[in-house]
Design a protein around this motif. Structure first.
Motif, short mmCIF file in Angstrom:
data_model
loop_
_atom_site.label_atom_id
_atom_site.label_comp_id
_atom_site.label_asym_id
_atom_site.label_seq_id
_atom_site.Cartn_x
_atom_site.Cartn_y
_atom_site.Cartn_z
N ILE A 173 -28.31 14.31 29.97
CA ILE A 173 -26.60 14.47 29.69
C ILE A 173 -26.29 14.50 28.36
N SER A 174 -27.15 13.50 27.41
CA SER A 174 -26.98 13.10 26.03
C SER A 174 -27.23 14.32 25.33
N TYR A 175 -28.43 14.78 25.65
CA TYR A 175 -28.99 16.36 25.08
C TYR A 175 -27.88 17.36 25.41
N GLU A 176 -27.32 17.50 26.59
CA GLU A 176 -26.52 18.55 26.90
C GLU A 176 -25.15 18.75 26.12
N VAL A 177 -24.69 17.41 25.72
CA VAL A 177 -23.49 17.53 25.16
C VAL A 177 -23.58 18.12 23.86
N MET A 178 -24.83 17.93 23.17
CA MET A 178 -24.84 18.86 21.71
C MET A 178 -25.32 20.01 21.90
N VAL A 179 -26.13 20.38 22.86
CA VAL A 179 -27.06 21.61 23.00
C VAL A 179 -25.64 22.74 23.29
N CYS A 180 -24.77 22.32 24.30
CA CYS A 180 -23.89 23.20 24.74
C CYS A 180 -22.76 23.50 23.76
N THR A 181 -22.49 22.29 22.76
CA THR A 181 -21.43 22.71 21.77
C THR A 181 -21.92 23.38 20.60
N LEU A 182 -23.22 22.79 20.15
CA LEU A 182 -23.63 23.12 18.67
C LEU A 182 -24.66 23.86 18.61
N ILE B 288 -28.64 8.61 24.27
CA ILE B 288 -29.95 8.69 24.27
C ILE B 288 -30.43 6.99 23.99
N LEU B 289 -29.56 6.33 22.95
CA LEU B 289 -30.06 4.98 22.61
C LEU B 289 -29.54 3.87 23.76
N ILE B 290 -28.76 4.38 24.64
CA ILE B 290 -28.19 3.54 25.76
C ILE B 290 -29.41 3.59 26.89
N SER B 291 -29.77 5.03 26.85
CA SER B 291 -31.01 5.19 27.89
C SER B 291 -32.14 4.20 27.40
N LEU B 292 -32.39 4.23 25.96
CA LEU B 292 -33.55 3.55 25.51
C LEU B 292 -33.33 1.97 25.71
N SER C 9 -22.51 14.81 17.21
CA SER C 9 -24.13 14.39 17.21
C SER C 9 -24.36 12.74 17.37
N ILE C 10 -23.41 12.27 16.83
CA ILE C 10 -23.34 10.66 17.05
C ILE C 10 -23.25 10.07 18.52
N THR C 11 -22.45 10.98 19.18
CA THR C 11 -22.15 10.83 20.69
C THR C 11 -23.30 11.13 21.48
N SER C 12 -23.95 11.96 20.88
CA SER C 12 -25.49 12.50 21.82
C SER C 12 -26.45 11.59 21.25
N LEU C 13 -26.90 11.03 20.13
CA LEU C 13 -27.56 9.97 19.98
C LEU C 13 -27.36 8.63 20.59
N THR D 85 -38.73 4.57 18.80
CA THR D 85 -37.65 5.46 19.02
C THR D 85 -36.26 4.95 18.67
N GLY D 86 -36.17 3.47 18.92
CA GLY D 86 -34.79 2.84 18.76
C GLY D 86 -34.39 2.96 17.17
N ASP D 87 -35.37 2.68 16.16
CA ASP D 87 -35.07 2.69 14.95
C ASP D 87 -34.80 3.97 14.45
N ALA D 88 -35.36 5.07 14.91
CA ALA D 88 -35.24 6.54 14.45
C ALA D 88 -33.79 6.90 14.98
N LEU D 89 -33.50 6.36 16.04
CA LEU D 89 -32.00 6.93 16.48
C LEU D 89 -30.97 6.14 15.63
#
Length: 450
Positions: free
Chosen positions: A371-380, A131-135, A124-128, A317-321
């Motif tokens: 890509i960040s979404y896929e990491v979590m969707v594929c595994t969890l 997304i933070l990097i993209s922001l 979850s942290i990896t995925s988030l 979005t940044g503070d939520a992440l």
């Protein structure tokens, strides 16, 4: 113009930091810091859900994609909107009923595995984090559009955002986001009205060009841009944290539905202006097309207003992440130290600074998010959604499901080449993970016989 924007940026961040500092004094425990005492109402949760999504990805990323692909640029935001509406009917209520604090905690409560909870939290942290990097990438594109190419401005912006978020927790974030989201909607609807009255030729150009100059569909996957965000909404920590903080289940599902509808309506605005940006030339490298369009076609007041609204979106979005990452660190890896909350804040700030450095190596906002979404969707995805149902879940099922998801994520490219089948990665992984049902049943029966 750049001077006024910079002064306004510094003043706003300074005020937010002060508010975060004041809020920090009222925090008594983890529950209050991360979940606001589980007392948030419909308006608070709805606004917080919108703030989680209406950020650099939805505004700057969607406008960037629309500049390239026309109406297909809405796919990403459309997936998020559908996800919110769907989770209102199934997911929001179930998450609130579980009475947990993080999505990863479901693995301890439903599957009786502390180890899996930590593995899920790391994923979850990896995925988030992605997304933070993209922001941060979207922030850089925003600043470049206004001629502010000095990296020190970018660093200062994000370090201050990190500071006020980590200090105040979710309660401070929710209250601040109420103001920011209200401002975002007022500004962008007013800008649409401005162009309709004063510069209608650009809106006409946009409407005429929505379906023109679109790259082949192979360049933009229906599955990747709609299904992945749709599925991610069901399991992402920054979304679920709002449901955990809701006063009750009714608040959770009503808020999700309202947020989904409002997000869908709002998403057409960056699409329209992203396409309209095609009407001007010589967009600087690295600049966001929509923001540069505003600087070239509107007056100073409109440009300043849209700049402030976009900054608010990025902040929201940044503070939520950051809150979500912080909650995963603190609640899923609890320690007995009296200063554990302080340690969590320090680690979160360090991760945030690392994300700023990594953002310099990427430039495609939506691609990094997917890509960040896929990491979590594929595994969890499968074990988390399965835990919503109230039937006996086994630890073996969770282990096998995650392992199969990881195997699918790694072997996806070889599968596509070998079988020449254009199935999306996330669907492939979820289908593979379904074998966890019979395999875990076989394992359980064999253990019973032994």
């Amino acid at each position: 113009m750049n001077y006024y924007l910079l002064v306004l940026l510094v003043a706003s961040l300074g005020a937010l930091s002060f508010f975060g500092y004041r809020s920090a004094k009222k925090i008594k425990n983890y529950d209050n810091y991360f979940l606001a005492g589980r007392q948030l109402g419909i308006f608070s949760v709805c606004v917080s859900l919108l703030a989680t999504q209406i950020g650099g990805g939805v505004i700057l990323g969607t406008s960037q994609a629309s500049y390239k692909y026309g109406i297909y640029g809405i796919f990403y935001t459309f997936g998020l909107s559908l996800g919110l509406i769907a989770v209102a009917f199934f997911g929001a209520k179930q998450l609130r009923e579980k009475n947990v604090a993080t999505v990863a905690e479901l693995f301890e409560k439903e599957y009786n595995s502390v180890f899996l909870k930590k593995i899920a939290s790391i994923i979850s942290i990896t995925s988030l984090y992605g997304i933070l990097i993209s922001l941060i990438i979207s922030t850089k594109g925003f600043l470049v559009a206004f001629g502010m190419k000095n990296d020190l401005i970018l660093y200062a912006f994000w370090v201050i955002l990190l500071t006020y978020t980590i200090l105040g927790g979710i309660r401070a974030v929710v209250y601040i986001n109420m103001v920011k989201i209200t401002l975002i909607f007022i500004v962008f609807t007013s800008v649409i009205a401005y162009y309709a009255i004063e510069r209608f030729e650009f809106l006409q150009f946009s409407l005429d060009s929505l379906l023109v100059s679109i790259k082949p569909k192979g360049e933009i996957s229906f599955s990747d841009y709609i299904i992945v965000p749709f599925l991610f909404v069901f399991i992402e920590q920054d979304m679920a944290q709002n449901f955990f903080a809701a006063k009750n289940t009714k608040v959770a599902y009503i808020s999700a539905f309202l947020a989904g509808v409002l997000l869908l309506l709002f998403s057409f605005i960056p699409v329209i202006f992203g396409v309209a940006a095609r009407s001007i030339g010589n967009i600087p490298d690295g600049a966001n097309e929509m923001m540069f369009f505003f600087t070239q076609t509107s007056n100073g007041f409109v440009t300043l207003a849209t700049s402030v609204a976009t900054l608010c979106a990025i902040l929201s979005t940044g503070d939520a992440l950051l809150c979500a990452i912080s909650s995963n660190l603190a609640l899923d890896f609890k320690t007995k130290s009296k200063n554990s909350l302080l340690h969590t804040r320090i680690i979160t700030i360090a991760l945030g600074v690392g994300a700023i450095a990594l953002a310099h190596y990427f430039n495609d906002i939506i691609k990094i998010m997917l890509i960040s979404y896929e990491v979590m969707v594929c595994t969890l995805f499968l074990p988390i959604v399965t835990s919503y149902f109230n039937f006996k879940n086994t630890t073996a099922f969770a282990y096998i499901s995650i392992i199969l998801g990881i195997v699918g994520f790694i072997s996806y490219q070889k599968f596509v080449v070998l079988f020449e089948h254009n199935i999306s990665r996330e669907i492939f992984c979820i289908l593979l993970a379904l074998f966890a049902f019979p395999l875990s049943r076989v394992y359980t029966l064999s253990q019973a016989k032994n």
